[in-house]
Design a protein around this motif. Structure first.
Motif, PDB file in Angstrom:
ATOM      1  N   ARG A 178      44.016  43.038  37.334  1.00  0.00           N
ATOM      2  CA  ARG A 178      42.644  43.760  35.922  1.00  0.00           C
ATOM      3  C   ARG A 178      43.572  44.453  35.190  1.00  0.00           C
ATOM      4  NH1 ARG A 178      40.030  49.181  38.501  1.00  0.00           N
ATOM      5  NH2 ARG A 178      39.281  47.797  40.209  1.00  0.00           N
ATOM      6  N   ALA A 179      44.795  44.538  35.209  1.00  0.00           N
ATOM      7  CA  ALA A 179      45.819  45.358  34.120  1.00  0.00           C
ATOM      8  C   ALA A 179      45.747  43.909  33.258  1.00  0.00           C
ATOM      9  CB  ALA A 179      47.288  45.711  34.073  1.00  0.00           C
ATOM     10  N   LEU A 180      46.656  43.088  34.101  1.00  0.00           N
ATOM     11  CA  LEU A 180      46.991  41.672  32.501  1.00  0.00           C
ATOM     12  C   LEU A 180      45.543  41.445  32.274  1.00  0.00           C
ATOM     13  CD1 LEU A 180      47.985  39.358  35.129  1.00  0.00           C
ATOM     14  CD2 LEU A 180      49.278  40.818  33.708  1.00  0.00           C
ATOM     15  N   LEU A 181      44.180  41.257  32.878  1.00  0.00           N
ATOM     16  CA  LEU A 181      43.122  41.273  32.156  1.00  0.00           C
ATOM     17  C   LEU A 181      42.414  42.594  30.994  1.00  0.00           C
ATOM     18  CD1 LEU A 181      40.801  40.134  35.450  1.00  0.00           C
ATOM     19  CD2 LEU A 181      41.507  38.747  33.404  1.00  0.00           C
ATOM     20  N   ARG A 182      43.455  43.101  31.044  1.00  0.00           N
ATOM     21  CA  ARG A 182      43.047  44.299  29.663  1.00  0.00           C
ATOM     22  C   ARG A 182      43.542  43.693  29.211  1.00  0.00           C
ATOM     23  NH1 ARG A 182      42.691  48.467  34.282  1.00  0.00           N
ATOM     24  NH2 ARG A 182      44.615  48.297  34.728  1.00  0.00           N
ATOM     25  N   ALA A 183      44.899  43.452  29.123  1.00  0.00           N
ATOM     26  CA  ALA A 183      45.696  42.794  28.216  1.00  0.00           C
ATOM     27  C   ALA A 183      45.478  41.714  27.679  1.00  0.00           C
ATOM     28  CB  ALA A 183      47.553  42.970  28.954  1.00  0.00           C
ATOM     29  N   GLY A 184      44.534  40.745  27.854  1.00  0.00           N
ATOM     30  CA  GLY A 184      43.674  40.225  27.271  1.00  0.00           C
ATOM     31  C   GLY A 184      44.240  38.448  27.836  1.00  0.00           C
ATOM     32  N   ALA A 185      44.858  38.536  29.156  1.00  0.00           N
ATOM     33  CA  ALA A 185      45.463  37.457  29.666  1.00  0.00           C
ATOM     34  C   ALA A 185      44.169  36.424  30.332  1.00  0.00           C
ATOM     35  CB  ALA A 185      46.503  37.367  30.006  1.00  0.00           C
ATOM     36  N   ARG A 186      44.985  35.143  30.241  1.00  0.00           N
ATOM     37  CA  ARG A 186      43.209  34.208  31.128  1.00  0.00           C
ATOM     38  C   ARG A 186      44.595  33.896  31.958  1.00  0.00           C
ATOM     39  NH1 ARG A 186      44.340  30.263  29.466  1.00  0.00           N
ATOM     40  NH2 ARG A 186      45.337  30.836  27.820  1.00  0.00           N
ATOM     41  N   VAL A 187      44.248  34.718  33.664  1.00  0.00           N
ATOM     42  CA  VAL A 187      44.841  34.369  34.628  1.00  0.00           C
ATOM     43  C   VAL A 187      44.466  33.592  36.256  1.00  0.00           C
ATOM     44  CG1 VAL A 187      45.620  36.688  36.594  1.00  0.00           C
ATOM     45  CG2 VAL A 187      45.529  36.529  34.002  1.00  0.00           C
ATOM     46  N   THR A 188      45.223  32.599  36.078  1.00  0.00           N
ATOM     47  CA  THR A 188      45.284  32.307  37.367  1.00  0.00           C
ATOM     48  C   THR A 188      45.892  33.082  39.006  1.00  0.00           C
ATOM     49  OG1 THR A 188      45.300  30.226  36.199  1.00  0.00           O
ATOM     50  CG2 THR A 188      45.515  30.105  38.372  1.00  0.00           C
ATOM     51  N   ALA A 189      45.894  33.834  40.090  1.00  0.00           N
ATOM     52  CA  ALA A 189      45.321  34.579  40.777  1.00  0.00           C
ATOM     53  C   ALA A 189      45.422  33.785  42.371  1.00  0.00           C
ATOM     54  CB  ALA A 189      44.651  36.006  40.789  1.00  0.00           C
ATOM     55  N   ILE A 190      47.091  33.462  42.629  1.00  0.00           N
ATOM     56  CA  ILE A 190      47.264  32.598  44.033  1.00  0.00           C
ATOM     57  C   ILE A 190      47.553  33.644  45.236  1.00  0.00           C
ATOM     58  CG2 ILE A 190      48.726  30.969  45.354  1.00  0.00           C
ATOM     59  CD1 ILE A 190      49.754  29.973  42.525  1.00  0.00           C
ATOM     60  N   GLU A 191      46.654  33.714  45.954  1.00  0.00           N
ATOM     61  CA  GLU A 191      45.947  34.528  46.951  1.00  0.00           C
ATOM     62  C   GLU A 191      45.772  34.184  48.332  1.00  0.00           C
ATOM     63  OE1 GLU A 191      46.728  37.131  49.148  1.00  0.00           O
ATOM     64  OE2 GLU A 191      46.951  38.057  47.201  1.00  0.00           O
ATOM     65  N   ARG A 192      46.797  34.091  49.788  1.00  0.00           N
ATOM     66  CA  ARG A 192      46.013  34.096  50.772  1.00  0.00           C
ATOM     67  C   ARG A 192      45.614  34.219  51.741  1.00  0.00           C
ATOM     68  NH1 ARG A 192      52.082  32.377  53.499  1.00  0.00           N
ATOM     69  NH2 ARG A 192      50.033  31.845  55.094  1.00  0.00           N
ATOM     70  N   ASP A 193      45.408  35.581  51.203  1.00  0.00           N
ATOM     71  CA  ASP A 193      44.507  36.474  52.335  1.00  0.00           C
ATOM     72  C   ASP A 193      43.349  36.514  51.749  1.00  0.00           C
ATOM     73  OD1 ASP A 193      44.134  38.825  54.113  1.00  0.00           O
ATOM     74  OD2 ASP A 193      45.278  40.280  52.943  1.00  0.00           O
ATOM     75  N   ALA A 194      42.397  35.793  52.342  1.00  0.00           N
ATOM     76  CA  ALA A 194      40.810  35.829  52.266  1.00  0.00           C
ATOM     77  C   ALA A 194      40.723  37.062  52.458  1.00  0.00           C
ATOM     78  CB  ALA A 194      40.668  34.929  53.513  1.00  0.00           C
ATOM     79  N   ARG A 195      41.037  38.176  53.121  1.00  0.00           N
ATOM     80  CA  ARG A 195      40.139  39.381  52.909  1.00  0.00           C
ATOM     81  C   ARG A 195      40.204  40.176  51.680  1.00  0.00           C
ATOM     82  NH1 ARG A 195      43.759  44.308  55.672  1.00  0.00           N
ATOM     83  NH2 ARG A 195      45.092  42.654  54.371  1.00  0.00           N
ATOM     84  N   CYS A 196      41.293  39.392  50.717  1.00  0.00           N
ATOM     85  CA  CYS A 196      40.989  40.329  49.379  1.00  0.00           C
ATOM     86  C   CYS A 196      40.726  39.736  48.567  1.00  0.00           C
ATOM     87  CB  CYS A 196      42.382  40.136  48.952  1.00  0.00           C
ATOM     88  SG  CYS A 196      43.558  40.947  49.037  1.00  0.00           S
ATOM     89  N   ILE A 197      39.726  38.347  49.050  1.00  0.00           N
ATOM     90  CA  ILE A 197      38.745  37.157  47.834  1.00  0.00           C
ATOM     91  C   ILE A 197      37.566  37.970  46.945  1.00  0.00           C
ATOM     92  CG2 ILE A 197      37.558  34.644  47.345  1.00  0.00           C
ATOM     93  CD1 ILE A 197      40.905  34.948  47.987  1.00  0.00           C
ATOM     94  N   PRO A 198      36.617  38.561  47.834  1.00  0.00           N
ATOM     95  CA  PRO A 198      35.893  38.951  47.406  1.00  0.00           C
ATOM     96  C   PRO A 198      36.453  39.990  46.051  1.00  0.00           C
ATOM     97  CG  PRO A 198      35.659  39.146  50.072  1.00  0.00           C
ATOM     98  CD  PRO A 198      36.801  38.595  49.475  1.00  0.00           C
ATOM     99  N   ALA A 199      37.258  41.657  46.578  1.00  0.00           N
ATOM    100  CA  ALA A 199      37.607  41.875  46.048  1.00  0.00           C
ATOM    101  C   ALA A 199      38.066  41.323  44.127  1.00  0.00           C
ATOM    102  CB  ALA A 199      38.189  42.807  45.840  1.00  0.00           C
ATOM    103  N   LEU A 200      38.924  40.230  44.356  1.00  0.00           N
ATOM    104  CA  LEU A 200      39.185  39.218  42.941  1.00  0.00           C
ATOM    105  C   LEU A 200      37.943  38.801  43.025  1.00  0.00           C
ATOM    106  CD1 LEU A 200      42.086  37.555  44.817  1.00  0.00           C
ATOM    107  CD2 LEU A 200      41.986  39.971  42.606  1.00  0.00           C
ATOM    108  N   ALA A 201      36.661  38.415  43.567  1.00  0.00           N
ATOM    109  CA  ALA A 201      35.027  38.070  42.865  1.00  0.00           C
ATOM    110  C   ALA A 201      34.590  38.762  41.979  1.00  0.00           C
ATOM    111  CB  ALA A 201      34.439  37.387  44.331  1.00  0.00           C
ATOM    112  N   GLU A 202      34.976  40.536  41.820  1.00  0.00           N
ATOM    113  CA  GLU A 202      34.095  41.446  41.718  1.00  0.00           C
ATOM    114  C   GLU A 202      35.239  40.802  39.774  1.00  0.00           C
ATOM    115  OE1 GLU A 202      34.397  44.768  43.654  1.00  0.00           O
ATOM    116  OE2 GLU A 202      33.291  44.370  45.349  1.00  0.00           O
TER     117      GLU A 202
END
Length: 278
Positions: A62-86
């Motif tokens: 969210r800090a990178l997005l606030r800075a205006g970046a276009r972010v590609t995030a690689i996450e292997r922990d399926a538990r975190c995917i819903p939070a990232l979807a928000e």
């Protein structure tokens, strides 16, 4: 740019029932001001492509997005995917989430354009990812900078100078065609749960590659030289074909230890070694 109002990170963690996984080397950062400071280290990120490894619940994301970046995030922990979807919903078209193992992916192919890498790296794979990025065959690489959180002990090894107990293979690989600096220290109390060690952020930018140096040869040389770092070079390099002859050809005293050699010394040795193993 309008920034959407987001719930505090602690509320996100609670809402999704998340906890840091020791097996995945996770430690979460909740301090938004600290996260914004980290996102500022690479410079202006407005409309820039950024790769993040191990975003977890998305604090740094969210800090990178606030800075205006276009972010590609690689996450292997399926538990975190819903939070990232928000976060994807809050920043339409600005966040791509890839559920996969970062070590198994070709990051340049995934990004398809020049990109900065900014990450609070999972402790268990951080050094491997870092050496992979440093070992890119094409140079300058597609990544424009690395802004990475490590255990402070590892960070100090990356930026260390010769004649120092922290100076070793990691320093040579980080400094022979890049500029590495310690950008920020982060106290263990900033994390949840607090790790046993302090952390620090290293910022690395590519530099001009010295001519006549093969990265693979340099890696073999440094692995041998620092594999037995308390031994003299004549001992540590005797098992490396051409190693002792290379020492003689560049005039380096074989009774010296690896930690006394400068990066330039290692480059000279790598050139001499390369000529002998071709």
């Amino acid at each position: 740019m309008d920034t959407p109002k987001l719930p505090p990170l602690r509320e996100v963690i609670a809402a999704h029932g998340l906890s840091a996984s020791k097996a995945l080397g996770q430690n979460f950062l909740f301090d938004e001001q600290l996260l914004d400071r980290i996102a500022a280290i690479p410079g202006d990120l407005a409309d820039k492509a950024v790769l993040e490894i191990g975003p977890g619940p998305g604090g740094l994301t969210r800090a990178l997005l606030r800075a205006g970046a276009r972010v590609t995030a690689i996450e292997r922990d399926a538990r975190c995917i819903p939070a990232l979807a928000e976060l994807q919903a809050a920043f339409p078209g600005r966040l791509r989430v890839v559920e996969d193992d970062a070590l198994a992916l070709d990051h340049a192919a995934l990004m398809g354009e020049p990109f900065a890498i900014v990450a609070n790296l999972p402790y268990n794979i951080g050094t491997q990812l870092f050496t992979n990025w440093l070992s890119a065959k094409e140079w300058p690489p597609q990544w424009t900078s690395l802004t990475l959180m490590f255990q402070q002990e590892v960070a100090r090894r990356i930026v260390a100078a010769p004649d120092n107990s922290e100076y070793g293979r990691l320093a040579v690989l980080a400094q022979w065609r890049s500029t590495a600096k310690l950008a920020m220290k982060v106290h263990r109390s900033a994390f949840t749960p607090p790790p046993k060690v302090m952390s620090a952020i290293v910022h690395v930018t590519p530099a001009t590659a010295p001519e006549g140096v093969d990265g693979a040869v340099l890696e073999r040389l440094t692995a041998a030289a620092f594999g037995q770092r308390r031994k003299m070079l004549r001992q540590s390099l005797k098992g490396l074909p051409g190693g002792l002859a290379a020492l003689d050809s560049v005039g380096i005293d074989p009774t010296r230890r690896a930690e006394t050699l400068t990066v330039a010394d290692f480059l000279a040795l790598a050139r001499a070694l390369d000529q002998r193993i071709r």
